[in-house]
Scaffold this active site. Structure first.
Site, PDB file in Angstrom:
ATOM      1  CB  THR A 176      -0.897   0.039   1.253  1.00 59.01           C
ATOM      2  OG1 THR A 176      -0.066   0.239   2.412  1.00 59.01           O
ATOM      3  CG2 THR A 176      -1.689  -1.239   1.414  1.00 59.01           C
ATOM      4  NE  ARG A 209       6.306   4.956   0.516  1.00 57.46           N
ATOM      5  CZ  ARG A 209       6.959   4.545  -0.557  1.00 57.46           C
ATOM      6  NH1 ARG A 209       7.562   3.366  -0.545  1.00 57.46           N
ATOM      7  NH2 ARG A 209       7.020   5.285  -1.640  1.00 57.46           N
ATOM      8  CG  ASP A 233      12.903  -3.835   0.972  1.00 54.74           C
ATOM      9  OD1 ASP A 233      14.135  -4.025   1.064  1.00 54.74           O
ATOM     10  OD2 ASP A 233      12.400  -3.013   0.187  1.00 54.74           O
ATOM     11  CD  GLU A 238      13.127   2.857   5.087  1.00 47.43           C
ATOM     12  OE1 GLU A 238      13.593   3.541   4.141  1.00 47.43           O
ATOM     13  OE2 GLU A 238      12.394   1.875   4.916  1.00 47.43           O
ATOM     14  CG  HIS A 255      13.212   1.358   1.215  1.00 49.02           C
ATOM     15  ND1 HIS A 255      12.598   2.435   1.812  1.00 49.02           N
ATOM     16  CD2 HIS A 255      12.500   1.116   0.083  1.00 49.02           C
ATOM     17  CE1 HIS A 255      11.575   2.839   1.067  1.00 49.02           C
ATOM     18  NE2 HIS A 255      11.509   2.052   0.001  1.00 49.02           N
ATOM     19  CE1 TYR A 259      16.262   1.903  -4.210  1.00 46.76           C
ATOM     20  CE2 TYR A 259      18.589   1.607  -3.735  1.00 46.76           C
ATOM     21  CZ  TYR A 259      17.452   2.382  -3.676  1.00 46.76           C
ATOM     22  OH  TYR A 259      17.490   3.621  -3.093  1.00 46.76           O
TER      23      TYR A 259
END
Length: 383
Positions: A176, A209, A233, A238, A255, A259
């Protein structure tokens, strides 16, 4: 024309070098002084784009090479007459492949000979959740979709279930956006009550998130018996994440689910296209022309290959999340600031990771079922 850009956006010169002068700055510490004389601003999710950053600047276009926009004050940009563009869906495939790799590890850990025996509840069915659902359904998984805003709009013939129903699945994967207002806010959507419904045989993945999960409630749940397994993740606060939480979860990554090189480059390409349109310039460049040859280009399987083993080998040849898990755990020492700086370094210096589409699978005498599975994941086949 001056373009101020986060130094970690890939291919800045290739896409924007002939549009204007590029000034690279740290996205995490970007300030008003950095952008005051800029015409164009290019950011990632680590930069807060708001009045404080842009007031009294001459910026007229802001682009974020990310799918999320919760770091951007969209209302203020509109009031200030500043054009904005994001890159929705740019890394959807990358995140979906991250989840598939986690599922593969989890199935192996559970001793399952067929990973599609797992039921998967996907919470948040936008670009990322939708891409993941598409892959899982083609692979034969029982998939349940939860997206209250879309359910309210009664979109098409898509069937959605309530969060409580999705939380009953063997695996729950969160995708989400982060919202704090409206009919269905996602901030701390997964709290004490939701976590208590999960049992020891379930896995919760968060690649959306960090603030969607209440970290304090998560730590408390881990202290209780019959605790589920967690793969995270994304994190609250952060880059200064909680080291105890990293220590307690099964898989912890910094996170980086989105990537992949393809995902990053596509994000840059989408902002290049939006900026070109804003400036009235022709779009002449494509991400594909800048992608290098992959380090691993081909894997071969013969008729002796077992389907589950072949899928595991190919998936992990492209990406094994345990490597990122080890890297993150190794830097969870030192002070709060030192840990935060290390978290950012892991993301800044992230090694090249290619998507499954970069790997050609050669199959000799294998079953149609295996061929279909490889195609569903996104590999290229040579039969």
């Amino acid at each position: 024309m001056l373009i101020v850009a986060d130094e970690n956006i890939p291919l800045l010169d290739s896409f924007f070098g002939d549009i204007g002068e590029i000034r690279r700055v740290s996205g995490r510490t970007m300030s008003n002084a950095d952008v005051r004389d800029a015409d164009i601003l290019l950011v990632r999710s680590v930069t807060r784009v708001n009045r404080e950053l842009l007031e009294s600047s001459r910026v007229r276009f802001v682009g974020t090479t990310t799918i999320g926009t919760d770091h951007v004050d969209l209302d203020w940009l509109e009031q200030a007459g500043i054009r904005f563009s994001a890159a929705p869906g740019c890394n959807a495939n990358s995140v979906a492949e991250y989840v598939l790799s986690v599922l593969s590890l989890h199935a192996e850990r559970r001793g399952l000979s067929d990973w599609s025996q797992l039921s998967v509840g996907i919470v948040g069915v936008g670009n990322v959740g939708g891409e993941l659902a598409h892959k899982l359904e083609r692979l034969g998984f029982d998939v349940r979709l939860c997206d209250p805003p879309r359910a309210d709009r009664e979109e098409g013939d898509q069937e959605f279930v309530a969060l409580e129903e999705a939380m009953k699945c063997d695996v729950v994967s969160l995708h989400t956006p982060l919202t704090r207002e409206g009919s269905h806010p996602t901030f701390h959507m997964i709290g004490q009550a939701e976590l208590e419904t999960l049992g020891a045989n379930q896995l919760l993945i968060n690649a959306g998130r960090g603030e969607v999960i209440d970290s304090s409630a998560l730590l408390a749940r881990l202290d209780q018996g019959n605790a589920p397994t967690f793969a995270l993740d994304v994190w609250e606060q952060e880059p200064r994440i909680h080291p105890e939480l990293v220590d307690r979860v099964w898989l912890a990554t910094p996170h980086i689910a989105g990537y992949s090189l393809e995902g990053k480059v596509q994000g840059t390409e989408m902002i290049y296209q939006a900026l070109s349109q804003f400036l009235g310039l022709p779009v002449r460049k494509k991400a594909g022309q800048f992608l290098p040859e992959p380090a691993l280009s081909k894997i071969s399987f013969t008729s002796s290959a077992q389907e589950e083993d072949a899928i595991r080998i190919a998936l992990r040849a492209c990406y094994d999340p345990r490597r990122d898990d080890a890297r993150l755990r190794n830097v969870m020492t030192g002070s709060l600031e030192e840990r935060g700086a290390a978290f950012d370094r892991l993301r800044r210096d992230y090694p090249v990771r290619r998507e499954c589409s970069s790997l050609k699978i050669q199959l000799k005498g294998t079953s149609k079922s295996l061929q279909d599975s490889f195609r569903a994941i996104g590999f290229k086949l040579k039969i």
